[in-house]
Design an enzyme around this catalytic site. Structure first.
Site, mmCIF file in Angstrom:
data_model
loop_
_atom_site.group_PDB
_atom_site.id
_atom_site.type_symbol
_atom_site.label_atom_id
_atom_site.label_comp_id
_atom_site.label_asym_id
_atom_site.label_seq_id
_atom_site.Cartn_x
_atom_site.Cartn_y
_atom_site.Cartn_z
ATOM 1 C CG ASN A 9 -27.302 2.661 43.544
ATOM 2 O OD1 ASN A 9 -27.437 2.824 44.760
ATOM 3 N ND2 ASN A 9 -26.927 3.625 42.733
ATOM 4 C CD1 TRP A 10 -31.396 -1.698 46.803
ATOM 5 C CD2 TRP A 10 -31.642 -1.591 49.034
ATOM 6 N NE1 TRP A 10 -31.707 -2.961 47.244
ATOM 7 C CE2 TRP A 10 -31.861 -2.914 48.616
ATOM 8 C CE3 TRP A 10 -31.730 -1.295 50.395
ATOM 9 C CZ2 TRP A 10 -32.175 -3.954 49.516
ATOM 10 C CZ3 TRP A 10 -32.043 -2.314 51.298
ATOM 11 C CH2 TRP A 10 -32.261 -3.625 50.847
ATOM 12 C CE LYS A 11 -29.936 5.366 41.495
ATOM 13 N NZ LYS A 11 -30.234 6.207 40.323
ATOM 14 C CG HIS A 94 -24.318 6.807 41.145
ATOM 15 N ND1 HIS A 94 -25.166 7.827 40.801
ATOM 16 C CD2 HIS A 94 -24.911 5.656 40.724
ATOM 17 C CE1 HIS A 94 -26.235 7.303 40.194
ATOM 18 N NE2 HIS A 94 -26.104 5.989 40.140
ATOM 19 C CD GLU A 96 -28.492 9.184 41.434
ATOM 20 O OE1 GLU A 96 -28.358 8.586 42.516
ATOM 21 O OE2 GLU A 96 -29.232 8.764 40.513
ATOM 22 C CD GLU A 166 -25.164 3.673 36.922
ATOM 23 O OE1 GLU A 166 -25.968 2.770 37.158
ATOM 24 O OE2 GLU A 166 -25.019 4.663 37.668
ATOM 25 N N GLY A 172 -32.898 6.775 35.651
ATOM 26 C CA GLY A 172 -34.178 7.184 36.229
ATOM 27 C C GLY A 172 -35.121 7.836 35.229
ATOM 28 C CB SER A 211 -33.922 3.199 32.185
ATOM 29 O OG SER A 211 -34.135 4.498 32.710
ATOM 30 N N GLY A 232 -31.189 0.684 39.450
ATOM 31 C CA GLY A 232 -31.753 1.604 40.432
ATOM 32 C C GLY A 232 -33.181 1.221 40.763
ATOM 33 N N GLY A 233 -34.113 1.888 40.125
ATOM 34 C CA GLY A 233 -35.540 1.722 40.439
ATOM 35 C C GLY A 233 -36.005 0.275 40.473
HETATM 36 P P1 13P Z 1 -32.259 3.484 37.299
HETATM 37 O O1 13P Z 1 -32.163 2.003 37.090
HETATM 38 O O2 13P Z 1 -33.325 3.883 38.246
HETATM 39 O O3 13P Z 1 -32.285 4.226 35.998
HETATM 40 O O4 13P Z 1 -30.890 3.942 38.024
HETATM 41 C C1 13P Z 1 -29.686 3.516 37.502
HETATM 42 C C2 13P Z 1 -28.607 3.851 38.451
HETATM 43 O O5 13P Z 1 -28.281 5.001 38.654
HETATM 44 C C3 13P Z 1 -27.951 2.748 39.173
HETATM 45 O O6 13P Z 1 -26.820 3.158 39.823
#
Ligand code: 13P
Length: 248
Positions: A9-11, A94, A96, A166, A172, A211, A232-233
């Site tokens: 997920n590149w966000k 998600h 967010e 999640e 994050g 994470s 994510g990251g």
């Molecule tokens: P991180 O891997 O950066 O914690 O993010 C997880 C996420 O929200 C994937 O959708």
């Protein structure tokens, strides 16, 4: 047997130049990976993904969708538009989006339905906040979030979704859920899927997100109900994303 699925997920990250290097790096490093891989990217980059990934084993998709079909909804993107770019996956719900855009579970359910109606696979995200976990409300919260989606779907559609657990406190933060904690929640979610469609539940993939990184992926992915990751990251660096794919 469920094939493991690793989704990046590149966000809201990327640029045409950075994406080109990242996608090329991922494809070049896949080797004989047995897990399925996909990237969910900002909508303006879907064409770039389609061009770069068509004919490779890596699938692509979007991070959100409108619950509406085409029409007067300024700024929205409908599922049929995403389907035109051959998206396989669309993330819905998600945390967010729930937190910053006030999306509730009913809206998330409608989005999942819109994705399914266009022949794509919704990745339905659920997860509790730290306060909810500490209050012992985890299963109630994630059960409510998944339940809203299951209620709207026909039982046979259960087989066509992916679920992502999640925990909000793990996203994050560098602080992942332990394999035991995640496995407990995943098993609970699978039981809930089974109550809606007992035949489909064993085949539904339940991803863990929060994470996940090369250092903890193997241990998490070894648990029986952890069928992949939503990353994510660590999905923004080809080397890290590939390490997780190979761990799976
Ligand atoms: P991180 O891997 O950066 O914690 O993010 C997880 C996420 O929200 C994937 O959708």
């Amino acid at each position: 047997m469920r094939t493991k699925l690793i989704v990046g997920n590149w966000k809201m990250n990327g640029s045409r130049a950075a994406n080109a290097a990242l996608l090329e790096g991922i494809v070049a490093g896949l080797d004989d990976a047995r897990a399925e891989a996909a990237v969910c990217v900002p909508a303006p980059y879907l064409q770039q993904c389609q061009d770069a990934l068509a004919g490779t084993p890596v699938a692509w998709g979007a991070q959100d969708v409108s619950m509406h079909a085409c029409g007067a909804y300024t700024g929205e993107i409908c599922a049929s538009m995403l389907a035109e770019f051959d998206c396989r996956y669309v993330i819905v719900g998600h945390s967010e989006r729930r937190a910053y855009h006030r999306e509730d579970s009913d809206l998330v359910a409608r989005k999942a339905q819109a994705v399914l109606a266009e022949g794509m696979t919704p990745i339905v995200c659920v997860g509790e906040t730290l306060a909810q976990r500490e209050a012992g409300e985890t299963m109630q919260v994630v059960g409510g979030q998944l339940g809203a989606v299951l209620e709207l779907l026909a039982p046979e559609q259960v087989a066509r979704i992916v679920v992502a657990y999640e925990p909000v406190w793990a996203i994050g933060t560098g602080r992942n859920a332990t394999p035991d904690v995640a496995q407990d929640v995943h098993a609970g979610l699978r039981a809930q899927l089974a109550a809606r469609n007992a035949d489909a539940a064993p085949g539904v993939r339940i991803l863990y997100g929060g994470s996940m990184k090369p250092e903890n992926a193997r241990e998490l992915l070894a648990r029986p109900d952890i069928d992949g990751g939503l990353i994510g990251g660590a999905a923004l660096k080809a080397q890290d994303f590939l390490a997780i794919i190979h761990a799976a």
